[in-house]
Design an enzyme around this catalytic site. Structure first.
Site, PDB file in Angstrom:
ATOM      1  N   LYS A  10      -8.271  82.287  28.177  1.00 14.42           N
ATOM      2  CA  LYS A  10      -9.379  81.325  28.095  1.00 14.42           C
ATOM      3  C   LYS A  10     -10.700  82.018  27.735  1.00 14.42           C
ATOM      4  O   LYS A  10     -10.804  83.246  27.785  1.00 14.42           O
ATOM      5  CB  LYS A  10      -9.479  80.566  29.427  1.00 14.42           C
ATOM      6  CG  LYS A  10      -8.221  79.730  29.741  1.00 14.42           C
ATOM      7  CD  LYS A  10      -8.446  78.852  30.967  1.00 14.42           C
ATOM      8  CE  LYS A  10      -7.207  78.037  31.282  1.00 14.42           C
ATOM      9  NZ  LYS A  10      -7.461  77.047  32.380  1.00 14.42           N
ATOM     10  N   TYR A  50      -4.875  69.027  26.542  1.00 16.43           N
ATOM     11  CA  TYR A  50      -4.895  68.683  27.965  1.00 16.43           C
ATOM     12  C   TYR A  50      -4.781  67.176  28.205  1.00 16.43           C
ATOM     13  O   TYR A  50      -5.211  66.693  29.256  1.00 16.43           O
ATOM     14  CB  TYR A  50      -6.168  69.225  28.607  1.00 16.43           C
ATOM     15  CG  TYR A  50      -6.128  70.717  28.899  1.00 16.43           C
ATOM     16  CD1 TYR A  50      -5.172  71.246  29.769  1.00 16.43           C
ATOM     17  CD2 TYR A  50      -7.055  71.595  28.342  1.00 16.43           C
ATOM     18  CE1 TYR A  50      -5.137  72.603  30.062  1.00 16.43           C
ATOM     19  CE2 TYR A  50      -7.028  72.955  28.631  1.00 16.43           C
ATOM     20  CZ  TYR A  50      -6.060  73.450  29.501  1.00 16.43           C
ATOM     21  OH  TYR A  50      -6.031  74.791  29.810  1.00 16.43           O
ATOM     22  N   ASN A 113     -10.593  80.149  34.837  1.00 14.64           N
ATOM     23  CA  ASN A 113      -9.507  80.840  35.548  1.00 14.64           C
ATOM     24  C   ASN A 113      -8.660  81.727  34.635  1.00 14.64           C
ATOM     25  O   ASN A 113      -7.473  81.955  34.892  1.00 14.64           O
ATOM     26  CB  ASN A 113      -8.661  79.846  36.363  1.00 14.64           C
ATOM     27  CG  ASN A 113      -7.861  78.892  35.503  1.00 14.64           C
ATOM     28  OD1 ASN A 113      -8.110  78.766  34.315  1.00 14.64           O
ATOM     29  ND2 ASN A 113      -6.903  78.221  36.101  1.00 14.64           N
ATOM     30  N   HIS A 116      -4.045  80.184  30.827  1.00 17.38           N
ATOM     31  CA  HIS A 116      -3.189  79.007  30.987  1.00 17.38           C
ATOM     32  C   HIS A 116      -1.770  79.424  30.672  1.00 17.38           C
ATOM     33  O   HIS A 116      -1.554  80.258  29.789  1.00 17.38           O
ATOM     34  CB  HIS A 116      -3.611  77.896  30.008  1.00 17.38           C
ATOM     35  CG  HIS A 116      -2.577  76.800  29.902  1.00 17.38           C
ATOM     36  ND1 HIS A 116      -2.496  75.777  30.793  1.00 17.38           N
ATOM     37  CD2 HIS A 116      -1.545  76.632  29.033  1.00 17.38           C
ATOM     38  CE1 HIS A 116      -1.460  75.010  30.476  1.00 17.38           C
ATOM     39  NE2 HIS A 116      -0.863  75.503  29.410  1.00 17.38           N
ATOM     40  N   GLU A 127       3.767  72.469  24.009  1.00 11.03           N
ATOM     41  CA  GLU A 127       2.537  73.253  23.858  1.00 11.03           C
ATOM     42  C   GLU A 127       2.650  74.282  22.731  1.00 11.03           C
ATOM     43  O   GLU A 127       1.682  74.519  22.009  1.00 11.03           O
ATOM     44  CB  GLU A 127       2.202  73.941  25.184  1.00 11.03           C
ATOM     45  CG  GLU A 127       1.759  72.952  26.252  1.00 11.03           C
ATOM     46  CD  GLU A 127       1.438  73.604  27.591  1.00 11.03           C
ATOM     47  OE1 GLU A 127       1.074  72.860  28.517  1.00 11.03           O
ATOM     48  OE2 GLU A 127       1.539  74.843  27.715  1.00 11.03           O
TER      49      GLU A 127
HETATM   50  P1  CMP Z   1      -4.606  75.162  33.372  1.00 11.09           P
HETATM   51  O1  CMP Z   1      -3.349  75.848  33.726  1.00 11.09           O
HETATM   52  O2  CMP Z   1      -5.208  75.515  32.055  1.00 11.09           O
HETATM   53  O3  CMP Z   1      -4.351  73.576  33.379  1.00 11.09           O
HETATM   54  C1  CMP Z   1      -5.395  72.657  33.628  1.00 11.09           C
HETATM   55  C2  CMP Z   1      -6.645  73.299  34.100  1.00 11.09           C
HETATM   56  O4  CMP Z   1      -7.570  72.455  34.729  1.00 11.09           O
HETATM   57  C3  CMP Z   1      -6.338  74.353  35.126  1.00 11.09           C
HETATM   58  O5  CMP Z   1      -5.698  75.446  34.504  1.00 11.09           O
HETATM   59  C4  CMP Z   1      -7.730  74.627  35.706  1.00 11.09           C
HETATM   60  O6  CMP Z   1      -8.450  75.595  34.967  1.00 11.09           O
HETATM   61  C5  CMP Z   1      -8.433  73.283  35.525  1.00 11.09           C
HETATM   62  N1  CMP Z   1      -8.726  72.620  36.786  1.00 11.09           N
HETATM   63  C6  CMP Z   1      -9.938  72.337  37.269  1.00 11.09           C
HETATM   64  N2  CMP Z   1      -9.866  71.722  38.448  1.00 11.09           N
HETATM   65  C7  CMP Z   1      -8.549  71.600  38.746  1.00 11.09           C
HETATM   66  C8  CMP Z   1      -7.818  71.052  39.847  1.00 11.09           C
HETATM   67  N3  CMP Z   1      -8.433  70.485  40.891  1.00 11.09           N
HETATM   68  N4  CMP Z   1      -6.468  71.125  39.811  1.00 11.09           N
HETATM   69  C9  CMP Z   1      -5.825  71.671  38.753  1.00 11.09           C
HETATM   70  N5  CMP Z   1      -6.457  72.190  37.686  1.00 11.09           N
HETATM   71  C10 CMP Z   1      -7.816  72.178  37.681  1.00 11.09           C
END
Ligand code: CMP
Length: 140
Positions: A10, A50, A113, A116, A127
């Site tokens: 990311k 998403y 974070n 992904h 994906e």
């Molecule tokens: P990712 O695996 O990219 O999939 C969706 C993303 O939404 C997740 O990582 C997080 O970075 C983001 N996100 C933000 N808030 C939440 C939440 N409460 N639960 C899950 N994903 C979240």
């Protein structure tokens, strides 16, 4: 089974200059990078990727973050690649991520974070197809 999974490094981790370090973790765990590209996602691309989260309260912040800078997108291949990648990443929220995982080491928040990874075989296939033509994937 031999699997493929989609991985995205990311914008936060690309900006921190840890793309190579994260690639190294994939390779040391036996995952092979069989496709890769850098891309600055458009809003449409991020929203489409998403789409399953469209109704979630964090959707807009997630899309804003994902278009805030370039990302590195990879297809990883290996035995049990989907679960293996998720183990390397650690929990979605870096506060819950086990020591030594990518998110524990590089992530700042649940939005920023670092990575992904696909969560299941069906989503992995979707994906991967979202970002790569089959001619862009180099297996063996
Ligand atoms: P990712 O695996 O990219 O999939 C969706 C993303 O939404 C997740 O990582 C997080 O970075 C983001 N996100 C933000 N808030 C939440 C939440 N409460 N639960 C899950 N994903 C979240």
């Amino acid at each position: 089974a031999l699997e493929r999974t989609l991985s995205i490094i990311k914008p936060d981790a690309v900006a921190k200059n840890v793309v190579g370090e994260i690639y190294s973790r994939f390779e040391k765990a036996g995952l092979k990078i069989v496709a890769c590209k850098m891309k600055h996602l458009s809003r449409r691309e991020a929203e489409g990727f998403y789409a399953v989260h469209r109704e979630r309260p964090f959707f807009n912040a997630l899309v804003e973050f994902m278009i805030s800078g370039p990302v590195s997108i990879q297809v990883l291949e290996g035995e049990g690649a989907i679960l293996k990648n998720r183990e390397l990443m650690g929990a979605t929220n870096p506060k819950d991520a086990a020591p030594g995982t990518i998110r524990a080491d590089f992530a700042d928040s649940i939005d920023a974070n670092a990575v992904h990874g696909s969560d299941a075989a069906e989503t992995a296939a979707q994906e991967i197809a979202y970002f790569f033509a089959s001619t862009e994937i180099f297996s063996r």
